[in-house]
Structure formats: structure tokens, C-alpha cells
Scaffold this motif. Structure first.
Motif, PDB file in Angstrom:
ATOM      1  N   ALA A 175     147.647  36.786 116.847  1.00 15.86           N
ATOM      2  CA  ALA A 175     147.190  35.537 117.459  1.00 15.86           C
ATOM      3  C   ALA A 175     145.778  35.675 118.015  1.00 15.86           C
ATOM      4  O   ALA A 175     144.915  34.817 117.794  1.00 15.86           O
ATOM      5  N   THR A 176     145.536  36.772 118.740  1.00 13.17           N
ATOM      6  CA  THR A 176     144.211  36.957 119.337  1.00 13.17           C
ATOM      7  C   THR A 176     143.172  37.293 118.275  1.00 13.17           C
ATOM      8  O   THR A 176     142.014  36.900 118.406  1.00 13.17           O
ATOM      9  N   ALA A 179     142.226  34.059 116.616  1.00 13.68           N
ATOM     10  CA  ALA A 179     141.391  33.298 117.551  1.00 13.68           C
ATOM     11  C   ALA A 179     139.979  33.848 117.578  1.00 13.68           C
ATOM     12  O   ALA A 179     138.993  33.089 117.583  1.00 13.68           O
ATOM     13  N   TYR A 185     146.095  30.286 111.911  1.00 13.93           N
ATOM     14  CA  TYR A 185     147.100  31.270 112.295  1.00 13.93           C
ATOM     15  C   TYR A 185     148.492  30.783 111.910  1.00 13.93           C
ATOM     16  O   TYR A 185     148.834  29.619 112.119  1.00 13.93           O
ATOM     17  N   TYR A 203     146.570  32.052 121.067  1.00 15.49           N
ATOM     18  CA  TYR A 203     145.675  31.650 119.975  1.00 15.49           C
ATOM     19  C   TYR A 203     144.871  30.417 120.356  1.00 15.49           C
ATOM     20  O   TYR A 203     143.641  30.377 120.203  1.00 15.49           O
TER      21      TYR A 203
END
Length: 334
Positions: A175-176, A179, A185, A203
């Protein structure tokens, strides 16, 4: 957000018990064609290895076959397990798909090996390869992009194809990363839902606009099996439940036939494990599933939903896809 969202399909190219791989692939083509006929947005396949019930190990090869047997639906990986491959090779494979099928092609990337330890070694990989995932994603984006003209190494095909890249995950890591890179995603809530809310919140909060995407785009995965009545749907869903039991036991085999008696197959502990893993599942008639699915969409606000149905009976699989249009929750393609 509009009242409806796009609906896509994730396939493992299942090989049902008693069928050959060729027969399983033929059924996969039928499934893709029905997904297209039903107006779904994407048809993605996942890379797995050393699994006799799954025929999508050579993901790009099978996607090309699906592309040749369909006309409109987007085709893509959901996903390629990048630690198993050199980024240049994947750029060449998906650059070739883009040359063949134009802007229909997507490339979803995962960090897991998609197999067991012994097969991981047979793929000539090491566990530390997964640690390079962020760098490998960057390298792959570079090979598919517009800026390699002066590079001593270029992807032919692949360079300037700009195949859309997605990050797949079931934790905060993916998720990160998505981002940070400003990429769409996909959360694997169809089999690992534990971190669902935390991952999509991270995210969305940490998303950085990029040349690829100006705002966050979340696709959530779910199990969806529709039938004309609840009993029929629940019966066919036992194939997926049995597959999970076998996986946790370390057993191999083709897609099992459905059963009317799961209690004779799993222990209470295994039932709890499967129920937890498959908790994001919508199984039953349209009337039963629609309010539950609507509540899930309202809660998590995905931009798109991708569903899967690991079903032994091909007629039931195709019927489930036919019935998706009756849910009236999705933006379907004409």
C-alpha cells in the motif's frame, strides 16, 4: 464517487479434477469470453507455480492466448510475482503483449514468490530477491517508459509502451509503495483480508500524484459466486473451500469436485481458518448477495472491484458471470 463502479475478473486458470491442462485452458478461454460478453472491465490472471490445479504459471503466454480469443476486455496479470523474474524480461513480455493487443494490457506486480520454498529455489531465486522489490518496480517502469533512448539496455518490445503498472498487496508494504510511486493499488482481500481497512487507508493518505495517476485508485478483490439459488451457490463454493484446506495441509491436486458435506473434510480449526481467509466472499442468489455486496462497497469505497470464482463446474462458473449484470452495482461495458 458514482453509484456504480467497474467490475473485473481474476482467474487462476483452474484445472478441474479429471481434466487435462488443455481442457482447463479451453474452459479458461470460455470464461474470459463470458466475462467479456457480460461487460466486465478486465480479465486478469495470477502467476502460481508447482500447483497441478492452476494452469497460469506462464502468465504472459496464457494472457496472449486469451487476448487472441477476445476483442475488448482488458487483459493483464494479477499478478506477476516480480521477484521471480528480471524486470527486463517482464518488460519484454508485456511490451510484446502491448504490441499485439494495444492498450488492453495491464501489469499487476506482487512481491510474494507465488509458490513453495523448493520451487522458489528451482526458479533460481533467493529470499533476498523480494527485498529488491521497490527497486525492481522502478527498473521495470523505466524499461516500459519513454526515457531509455540513451540507455545501453532497452526493452524491445517494451520501451515506450507505457503498459499500466499496478501494485498488488495484502499488507501495508504494498500500500505504501503504491502510494509512494503514485500507482494504482489492488488489495488481495479475496484470500488475505486481515489488513484491508488499514492498507487502503494508508494508501489513500500517503498517495503522491504522479505521471501515472493524479489521485488514488483502489481495486479490491473478492470471491463472488452467483447462482439461481443460495443452495446451489454454496454447493459449488465448496470447491474453493476444499482447495484452501488442501493448501494449508500442504496437499496438491486439481480443482476438487464440490461436496454436500464439508464437515467430513475439514476440522473445526480448518473451518475457522478457511472462513477467515475467505471472509470477503459473496455467495448465493442475486437477491442474497446484492445487499451484502452493496454494503461492502459502501464501507470501503473502492474505485473498482475484481472478483474470482474458483469453481469445479464450468456451467456454474459461466452462470455466475451471466448473473453479475443483475446485481446493478457495476459499470458494465457495452
Amino acid at each position: 464517487m458514482s453509484n456504480t463502479i467497474p467490475l473485473s475478473f481474476l482467474d487462476l486458470a483452474p484445472v478441474p479434477q479429471g481434466k487435462t491442462i488443455a481442457e482447463g485452458i479451453a474452459q479458461t478461454v470460455e470464461t474470459a469470453q463470458q466475462a467479456e460478453k457480460s461487460g466486465l472491465n478486465r480479465y486478469w490472471m495470477a502467476e502460481h507455480h508447482n500447483m497441478p490445479g492452476i494452469a497460469s504459471a506462464a502468465t504472459a503466454v496464457l494472457l496472449s492466448h486469451i487476448g487472441s480469443q477476445t476483442k475488448r476486455i482488458r487483459i493483464g496479470a494479477g499478478g506477476v510475482m516480480l521477484p521471480n523474474h528480471a524486470p527486463l524480461v517482464i518488460a519484454e513480455q508485456f511490451g510484446t503483449l502491448q504490441a499485439l493487443y494495444g492498450d488492453r494490457v495491464d501489469l499487476g506486480l506482487g512481491r510474494a514468490p507465488g509458490t513453495d520454498g523448493a520451487t522458489f529455489q528451482a526458479l533460481r531465486r533467493q529470499m533476498k530477491d523480494a527485498e529488491r522489490f521497490p527497486q525492481d518496480v522502478q527498473e521495470l517502469m523505466y524499461f516500459l517508459g519513454n526515457d531509455t533512448d540513451g540507455s545501453p539496455v532497452q526493452a524491445f518490445p517494451g520501451a515506450k509502451s507505457n503498459v499500466p503498472i499496478w501494485i498488488l498487496g495484502s499488507s501495508l508494504f504494498g500500500a505504501t509503495l503504491a502510494a509512494h510511486f503514485g500507482l494504482p493499488y489492488v488489495f488481495a482481500s479475496h484470500f488475505a483480508p486481515q489488513m484491508l481497512s488499514q492498507a487502503i487507508a494508508a494508501y489513500r493518505e500517503q498517495f503522491k500524484p504522479s505521471a501515472y495517476l493524479d489521485k488514488p485508485y483502489v481495486m479490491l478483490a473478492a470471491n463472488l459466486l452467483l447462482a439461481d439459488d443460495d443452495a446451489t451457490a454454496n454447493y459449488h463454493f465448496t470447491s474453493a473451500q476444499q482447495s484452501f484446506v488442501r493448501l494449508r495441509r500442504g496437499e496438491t491436486g486439481q480443482m476438487p469436485k464440490p461436496t454436500h458435506d464439508m464437515d467430513s473434510i475439514w476440522s473445526q480449526a480448518e473451518k475457522m481458518m478457511v472462513d477467515n481467509a475467505l471472509s470477503v466472499s459473496f455467495v448465493g442468489s442475486v437477491e442474497t448477495v446484492k445487499p451484502k455486496l452493496a454494503a461492502f462497497i459502501a464501507t470501503h469505497q473502492p474505485d473498482e472491484l475484481i472478483v474470482t470464482a474458483n469453481v469445479y463446474d464450468q456451467a456454474a462458473r459461466l452462470r455466475s458471470l451471466e448473473l453479475t449484470s443483475e446485481l446493478n452495482l457495476f459499470t458494465l461495458q457495452a
